[in-house]
Design an enzyme around this catalytic site. Structure first.
Site, PDB file in Angstrom:
ATOM      1  N   ASP A 132       0.839  -1.196   0.000  1.00  0.00           N
ATOM      2  CA  ASP A 132       0.000   0.000   0.000  1.00  0.00           C
ATOM      3  C   ASP A 132       0.880   1.254   0.000  1.00  0.00           C
ATOM      4  O   ASP A 132       2.030   1.216   0.459  1.00  0.00           O
ATOM      5  CB  ASP A 132      -0.865   0.048   1.265  1.00  0.00           C
ATOM      6  CG  ASP A 132      -2.056  -0.912   1.211  1.00  0.00           C
ATOM      7  OD1 ASP A 132      -2.454  -1.301   0.108  1.00  0.00           O
ATOM      8  OD2 ASP A 132      -2.560  -1.262   2.288  1.00  0.00           O
ATOM      9  N   ARG A 182      -0.507  -0.400  -8.810  1.00  0.00           N
ATOM     10  CA  ARG A 182      -1.867   0.082  -8.490  1.00  0.00           C
ATOM     11  C   ARG A 182      -1.855   1.607  -8.495  1.00  0.00           C
ATOM     12  O   ARG A 182      -1.094   2.236  -7.758  1.00  0.00           O
ATOM     13  CB  ARG A 182      -2.276  -0.406  -7.102  1.00  0.00           C
ATOM     14  CG  ARG A 182      -3.614   0.177  -6.643  1.00  0.00           C
ATOM     15  CD  ARG A 182      -3.785   0.091  -5.141  1.00  0.00           C
ATOM     16  NE  ARG A 182      -3.825  -1.268  -4.672  1.00  0.00           N
ATOM     17  CZ  ARG A 182      -3.594  -1.624  -3.390  1.00  0.00           C
ATOM     18  NH1 ARG A 182      -3.293  -0.699  -2.479  1.00  0.00           N
ATOM     19  NH2 ARG A 182      -3.650  -2.873  -3.025  1.00  0.00           N
ATOM     20  N   THR A 224      -9.992   2.815  -8.681  1.00  0.00           N
ATOM     21  CA  THR A 224     -10.864   3.985  -8.538  1.00  0.00           C
ATOM     22  C   THR A 224     -12.320   3.558  -8.673  1.00  0.00           C
ATOM     23  O   THR A 224     -12.622   2.539  -9.304  1.00  0.00           O
ATOM     24  CB  THR A 224     -10.538   5.057  -9.598  1.00  0.00           C
ATOM     25  OG1 THR A 224     -11.356   6.203  -9.380  1.00  0.00           O
ATOM     26  CG2 THR A 224     -10.755   4.565 -11.022  1.00  0.00           C
TER      27      THR A 224
HETATM   28  C1  LIG Z   1      -8.320  -1.074  -4.337  1.00  0.00           C
HETATM   29  C2  LIG Z   1      -7.926   0.238  -3.751  1.00  0.00           C
HETATM   30  C3  LIG Z   1      -6.711   0.358  -3.117  1.00  0.00           C
HETATM   31  C4  LIG Z   1      -6.330   1.579  -2.567  1.00  0.00           C
HETATM   32  N1  LIG Z   1      -5.091   1.699  -2.012  1.00  0.00           N
HETATM   33  C5  LIG Z   1      -4.678   2.902  -1.561  1.00  0.00           C
HETATM   34  C6  LIG Z   1      -3.351   3.087  -1.103  1.00  0.00           C
HETATM   35  O1  LIG Z   1      -2.526   2.159  -1.093  1.00  0.00           O
HETATM   36  N2  LIG Z   1      -3.000   4.319  -0.661  1.00  0.00           N
HETATM   37  C7  LIG Z   1      -3.877   5.385  -0.672  1.00  0.00           C
HETATM   38  O2  LIG Z   1      -3.487   6.483  -0.285  1.00  0.00           O
HETATM   39  N3  LIG Z   1      -5.141   5.213  -1.104  1.00  0.00           N
HETATM   40  C8  LIG Z   1      -5.569   4.014  -1.545  1.00  0.00           C
HETATM   41  N4  LIG Z   1      -6.849   3.872  -2.006  1.00  0.00           N
HETATM   42  C9  LIG Z   1      -7.853   4.960  -1.786  1.00  0.00           C
HETATM   43  C10 LIG Z   1      -7.857   5.973  -2.898  1.00  0.00           C
HETATM   44  O3  LIG Z   1      -6.661   6.713  -2.871  1.00  0.00           O
HETATM   45  C11 LIG Z   1      -9.052   6.917  -2.754  1.00  0.00           C
HETATM   46  O4  LIG Z   1      -9.006   7.568  -1.517  1.00  0.00           O
HETATM   47  C12 LIG Z   1     -10.406   6.234  -2.895  1.00  0.00           C
HETATM   48  O5  LIG Z   1     -10.350   5.192  -3.814  1.00  0.00           O
HETATM   49  C13 LIG Z   1     -11.475   7.219  -3.386  1.00  0.00           C
HETATM   50  O6  LIG Z   1     -11.085   7.742  -4.637  1.00  0.00           O
HETATM   51  P1  LIG Z   1     -11.837   7.429  -6.026  1.00  0.00           P
HETATM   52  O7  LIG Z   1     -10.780   7.231  -7.061  1.00  0.00           O
HETATM   53  O8  LIG Z   1     -12.771   6.314  -5.877  1.00  0.00           O
HETATM   54  O9  LIG Z   1     -12.538   8.783  -6.428  1.00  0.00           O
HETATM   55  P2  LIG Z   1     -13.563   9.702  -5.654  1.00  0.00           P
HETATM   56  O10 LIG Z   1     -13.593  10.980  -6.425  1.00  0.00           O
HETATM   57  O11 LIG Z   1     -13.274   9.764  -4.207  1.00  0.00           O
HETATM   58  O12 LIG Z   1     -14.931   8.934  -5.850  1.00  0.00           O
HETATM   59  C14 LIG Z   1     -15.581   8.788  -7.098  1.00  0.00           C
HETATM   60  C15 LIG Z   1     -16.980   8.248  -6.853  1.00  0.00           C
HETATM   61  O13 LIG Z   1     -16.881   6.936  -6.293  1.00  0.00           O
HETATM   62  C16 LIG Z   1     -17.843   6.750  -5.283  1.00  0.00           C
HETATM   63  N5  LIG Z   1     -17.139   6.564  -3.989  1.00  0.00           N
HETATM   64  C17 LIG Z   1     -15.848   6.800  -3.714  1.00  0.00           C
HETATM   65  N6  LIG Z   1     -15.529   6.477  -2.446  1.00  0.00           N
HETATM   66  C18 LIG Z   1     -16.676   6.040  -1.884  1.00  0.00           C
HETATM   67  C19 LIG Z   1     -17.012   5.554  -0.593  1.00  0.00           C
HETATM   68  N7  LIG Z   1     -16.114   5.486   0.399  1.00  0.00           N
HETATM   69  N8  LIG Z   1     -18.292   5.176  -0.379  1.00  0.00           N
HETATM   70  C20 LIG Z   1     -19.219   5.243  -1.363  1.00  0.00           C
HETATM   71  N9  LIG Z   1     -18.949   5.703  -2.608  1.00  0.00           N
HETATM   72  C21 LIG Z   1     -17.703   6.091  -2.871  1.00  0.00           C
HETATM   73  C22 LIG Z   1     -18.705   7.966  -5.281  1.00  0.00           C
HETATM   74  O14 LIG Z   1     -19.764   7.772  -6.176  1.00  0.00           O
HETATM   75  C23 LIG Z   1     -17.779   9.032  -5.826  1.00  0.00           C
HETATM   76  O15 LIG Z   1     -18.460  10.098  -6.400  1.00  0.00           O
HETATM   77  C24 LIG Z   1      -7.226   2.687  -2.611  1.00  0.00           C
HETATM   78  C25 LIG Z   1      -8.444   2.559  -3.283  1.00  0.00           C
HETATM   79  C26 LIG Z   1      -8.794   1.376  -3.854  1.00  0.00           C
HETATM   80  C27 LIG Z   1     -10.086   1.294  -4.590  1.00  0.00           C
END
Ligand SMILES: Cc1cc2nc3c(=O)[nH]c(=O)nc-3n(C[C@H](O)[C@H](O)[C@H](O)COP(=O)(O)OP(=O)(O)OC[C@H]3O[C@@H](n4cnc5c(N)ncnc54)[C@H](O)[C@@H]3O)c2cc1C
Length: 306
Positions: A132, A182, A224
């Site tokens: 991560d 990732r 994402t």
């Molecule tokens: C598999 C995976 C691994 C990850 N690993 C890391 C890591 O190692 N380090 C790190 O810093 N971050 C990590 N993240 C978190 C990432 O950085 C974001 O904080 C998170 O994924 C939200 O960003 P988004 O790209 O979905 O976009 P956003 O703009 O946050 O969301 C887009 C849309 O997705 C939906 N959505 C997003 N989050 C949620 C939620 N919690 N509940 C309900 N709906 C939601 C909503 O409809 C939103 O409008 C990871 C995420 C994923 C999916």
């Protein structure tokens, strides 16, 4: 504003201990977390695998301050990997690891040794490990550890955060043959000096990084839930002539399950990050920061327990 508040709360160990022991907590976390122990995470992994999803298990806990805790985290990963193999769940299920949970802040060498033991157990079980990405102060150390681990375990994956200004360069470095990367937006509170602050700038950086990874020789893992970025990733895969076997999507357990099913239905690999364990507080706060609208869901869960 709310995002900043939740990310500040995620960093409070005192608040974390208080909330984790509150009686209302169980129902709230169930949506995002498999359960407190390996028993539950194996059951949920089986259900997800039966639905055609791949999984990355994440044992909750980070920023470990004692060697005993770091050793216990290593042992938990080694044990769960053995159980996954026994249950026939590998290679569909891999593990995600936070180096800070393995003692990175106590001693980088110690965290490396622990990560190496987990990589060895994963190889023995027929699956892989992804590191991560945590706050930007750890990025250099994590990428150095990744390079060391890849000497013997080349399938070890890395997470890169599009909000960091450095990440385009890191993508270029890591877009090499067999390299599992990732790409996510990033979930920590970071200063302007190192990270883009507006959602638009983060999205633009995500697309630039995606272009580098998709046109490179590695294996991009597009993490994402953002519908626009998912569509752009599908477009870039077509543009750079990648089959659906040559990249994957990743999402969090409990977030956009319909979209996960749609992508599986269209022949994509979708890997769900599935957290388990007792230390769910910081994880939940970051999910609230991702989407402050989830506060309503938390409030309803609290009200329903009264
Ligand atoms: C598999 C995976 C691994 C990850 N690993 C890391 C890591 O190692 N380090 C790190 O810093 N971050 C990590 N993240 C978190 C990432 O950085 C974001 O904080 C998170 O994924 C939200 O960003 P988004 O790209 O979905 O976009 P956003 O703009 O946050 O969301 C887009 C849309 O997705 C939906 N959505 C997003 N989050 C949620 C939620 N919690 N509940 C309900 N709906 C939601 C909503 O409809 C939103 O409008 C990871 C995420 C994923 C999916």
């Amino acid at each position: 504003m709310l995002r900043t508040l939740f990310l500040a709360a995620a960093g409070s160990a005192r608040l974390g201990r208080l909330v984790e022991s509150a009686p209302v907590s169980k129902g709230i976390v169930q949506r995002f977390v498999a359960g407190p122990s390996a028993d539950e995470v194996l059951l949920v992994s089986r259900e997800l695998a039966d639905d055609g999803l791949s999984v990355s298990l994440d044992h909750l806990g980070e920023d470990t301050r004692t060697i005993e805790q770091a050793v216990a985290t290593r042992d938990e990963y080694v044990s769960v990997l053995g159980r996954l193999k026994g249950a026939g769940l590998t290679p569909a299920v891999e593990v995600s690891v936070k180096l800070s949970a393995l003692g990175q802040r106590i001693d980088e060498k110690l965290a490396y040794e622990h990560a190496r033991a987990i990589c060895a157990a994963a190889a023995e079980a027929g699956t892989t490990v992804t590191l991560d990405a945590e706050d930007h102060n750890t990025t250099d150390a994590t990428l150095e550890t990744l390079a060391e681990l890849r000497r013997d375990y080349p399938s070890t994956g890395a997470a890169l955060q599009a909000y960091l200004r450095r990440t385009e360069g890191d993508c270029r470095e890591l877009a090499t043959a067999g390299s599992r990367v990732r790409l996510c937006k990033g979930a920590y509170s970071e200063p302007e000096s190192v990270a883009f602050q507006s959602a638009l700038d983060v999205d633009k950086s995500f697309v630039r990084c995606l272009n580098i990874l998709m046109s490179g020789e590695g294996y991009p893992m597009v993490a994402t839930h953002d519908a626009r970025l998912i569509a752009i990733a599908e477009d870039r895969a077509r543009w750079f002539d990648r089959s659906t076997a040559e990249y994957e999507f990743q999402m969090l357990h409990g977030v956009r399950p319909d979209e996960q099913a749609r992508l599986v239905g269209s022949g994509h690999t979708v890997r769900v990050l599935l957290p388990y364990g007792q230390e769910w507080y910081a994880y939940l706060m970051r999910r609230l920061a991702d989407r402050p609208a989830n506060v309503g869901f938390v409030a309803r869960a609290v009200a329903s327990r009264k």
